[in-house]
Design an enzyme around this catalytic site. Structure first.
Site, PDB file in Angstrom:
ATOM      1  N   TYR A 180     -12.276  -3.153  -3.402  1.00  0.00           N
ATOM      2  CA  TYR A 180     -12.826  -3.085  -2.042  1.00  0.00           C
ATOM      3  C   TYR A 180     -14.357  -3.120  -2.032  1.00  0.00           C
ATOM      4  CZ  TYR A 180      -8.273  -2.301   0.149  1.00  0.00           C
ATOM      5  OH  TYR A 180      -6.980  -2.447   0.627  1.00  0.00           O
ATOM      6  N   GLU A 231      -9.531 -11.131  -7.224  1.00  0.00           N
ATOM      7  CA  GLU A 231      -8.591 -10.015  -7.045  1.00  0.00           C
ATOM      8  C   GLU A 231      -7.405 -10.117  -8.008  1.00  0.00           C
ATOM      9  OE1 GLU A 231      -9.449  -9.168  -2.298  1.00  0.00           O
ATOM     10  OE2 GLU A 231      -7.521  -9.993  -2.896  1.00  0.00           O
ATOM     11  N   HIS A 237      -1.926  -5.540   1.684  1.00  0.00           N
ATOM     12  CA  HIS A 237      -3.189  -6.269   1.484  1.00  0.00           C
ATOM     13  C   HIS A 237      -2.875  -7.708   1.104  1.00  0.00           C
ATOM     14  CE1 HIS A 237      -7.134  -7.403  -0.134  1.00  0.00           C
ATOM     15  NE2 HIS A 237      -6.452  -7.995  -1.101  1.00  0.00           N
ATOM     16  N   LYS A 245       0.824  -1.208   0.000  1.00  0.00           N
ATOM     17  CA  LYS A 245       0.000   0.000   0.000  1.00  0.00           C
ATOM     18  C   LYS A 245       0.865   1.269   0.000  1.00  0.00           C
ATOM     19  CE  LYS A 245      -3.925  -2.211   2.296  1.00  0.00           C
ATOM     20  NZ  LYS A 245      -4.928  -2.100   3.388  1.00  0.00           N
ATOM     21  N   ASN A 289      -2.151   0.422   6.711  1.00  0.00           N
ATOM     22  CA  ASN A 289      -1.585  -0.783   7.336  1.00  0.00           C
ATOM     23  C   ASN A 289      -0.677  -1.576   6.391  1.00  0.00           C
ATOM     24  OD1 ASN A 289      -3.559  -1.753   5.708  1.00  0.00           O
ATOM     25  ND2 ASN A 289      -4.733  -2.794   7.306  1.00  0.00           N
TER      26      ASN A 289
HETATM   27  P1  IDP Z   1      -7.857  -6.869   5.862  1.00  0.00           P
HETATM   28  O1  IDP Z   1      -7.054  -5.932   4.990  1.00  0.00           O
HETATM   29  O2  IDP Z   1      -7.083  -7.309   7.065  1.00  0.00           O
HETATM   30  O3  IDP Z   1      -8.451  -8.019   5.093  1.00  0.00           O
HETATM   31  P2  IDP Z   1     -10.521  -5.710   5.890  1.00  0.00           P
HETATM   32  O4  IDP Z   1     -11.464  -5.790   7.031  1.00  0.00           O
HETATM   33  O5  IDP Z   1     -10.803  -6.517   4.673  1.00  0.00           O
HETATM   34  O6  IDP Z   1      -9.055  -6.009   6.468  1.00  0.00           O
HETATM   35  O7  IDP Z   1     -10.436  -4.174   5.488  1.00  0.00           O
HETATM   36  C1  IDP Z   1      -9.826  -3.787   4.272  1.00  0.00           C
HETATM   37  C2  IDP Z   1      -8.968  -2.574   4.530  1.00  0.00           C
HETATM   38  O8  IDP Z   1      -9.798  -1.501   4.928  1.00  0.00           O
HETATM   39  C3  IDP Z   1      -7.975  -2.720   5.689  1.00  0.00           C
HETATM   40  O9  IDP Z   1      -6.777  -3.348   5.304  1.00  0.00           O
HETATM   41  C4  IDP Z   1      -7.762  -1.289   6.089  1.00  0.00           C
HETATM   42  O10 IDP Z   1      -6.843  -0.637   5.217  1.00  0.00           O
HETATM   43  C5  IDP Z   1      -9.143  -0.683   5.885  1.00  0.00           C
HETATM   44  N1  IDP Z   1      -9.933  -0.680   7.121  1.00  0.00           N
HETATM   45  C6  IDP Z   1     -10.490  -1.751   7.747  1.00  0.00           C
HETATM   46  N2  IDP Z   1     -11.157  -1.376   8.853  1.00  0.00           N
HETATM   47  C7  IDP Z   1     -11.021  -0.024   8.928  1.00  0.00           C
HETATM   48  C8  IDP Z   1     -11.501   0.974   9.861  1.00  0.00           C
HETATM   49  O11 IDP Z   1     -12.187   0.689  10.849  1.00  0.00           O
HETATM   50  N3  IDP Z   1     -11.148   2.272   9.579  1.00  0.00           N
HETATM   51  C9  IDP Z   1     -10.397   2.620   8.499  1.00  0.00           C
HETATM   52  N4  IDP Z   1      -9.936   1.723   7.601  1.00  0.00           N
HETATM   53  C10 IDP Z   1     -10.241   0.425   7.815  1.00  0.00           C
HETATM   54 MG    MG Z   2      -9.904  -8.079   3.616  1.00  0.00          MG
END
Ligand code: IDP
Ligand code: MG
Length: 143
Positions: free
Chosen positions: A49, A126, A115, A9, A112
């Site tokens: 997404y 994907e 992905h 990212k 974070n």
């Molecule tokens: P993952 O990446 O661990 O699979 P997901 O729940 O699929 O997590 O969420 C996708 C992405 O959305 C996350 O990697 C993060 O960048 C973002 N995200 C998830 N939850 C939040 C939140 O509560 N606030 C802001 N961004 C979030």
């Molecule tokens: Mg996810």
């Protein structure tokens, strides 16, 4: 053998962590079978997404992932999907174990660093969003 999509990212690209993160995944025994840099547009970000479109953070997430170039890779190996998820750590870097990619490099829950696909079905969809068939190799063909 499984294939999974990995994205480095923007926060990690900006801090020159692409190689470090790709290395960690190679070091757990996975092989890179596709790799490119790209600056995705909002349309592709929304597709990638789509499952989160009702979430309050959806628009910010789409803006963020399309804000700068990212690296997209396909990793292949036994249990690749779960192995990458484990190496990444929890979504929220604050909750991710030290030694995991997000635990070590993630800035906050949105930024974070990485992905990884979460199931065989999502991985297929994907990978196809980011790569044409001819761009994805396979270790089963001798590579
Ligand atoms: P993952 O990446 O661990 O699979 P997901 O729940 O699929 O997590 O969420 C996708 C992405 O959305 C996350 O990697 C993060 O960048 C973002 N995200 C998830 N939850 C939040 C939140 O509560 N606030 C802001 N961004 C979030
Ligand atoms: Mg996810």
């Amino acid at each position: 053998m499984e294939k999974t999509l990995v994205l480095i990212k923007p926060d990690a690209m900006r801090r020159r962590l692409a190689c470090t993160i790709l290395c960690r995944l190679e070091n757990i025994g996975l092989k890179i079978v596709a790799l490119k840099l790209l600056h995705i547009d909002k349309q592709l970000a929304q597709k990638h997404y789509a499952i989160h479109r009702e979430k309050p953070f959806f628009n910010d997430l789409v803006d963020y992932i399309s804000s700068a170039p990212i690296a997209a890779a396909v990793f292949e190996g036994e249990n690749a999907i779960e192995s990458v998820r484990e190496a990444m750590g929890a979504t929220d870097p604050k909750k991710a174990q030290a030694g995991s990619i997000r635990g070590d490099f993630g800035v906050d829950i949105e930024h974070n660093s990485v992905h990884g696909s979460d199931s065989i079905e999502t991985a297929k969809v994907e990978i196809r969003l980011f790569f044409n068939k001819g761009e994805v190799f396979s270790s089963q063909s001798g590579y």
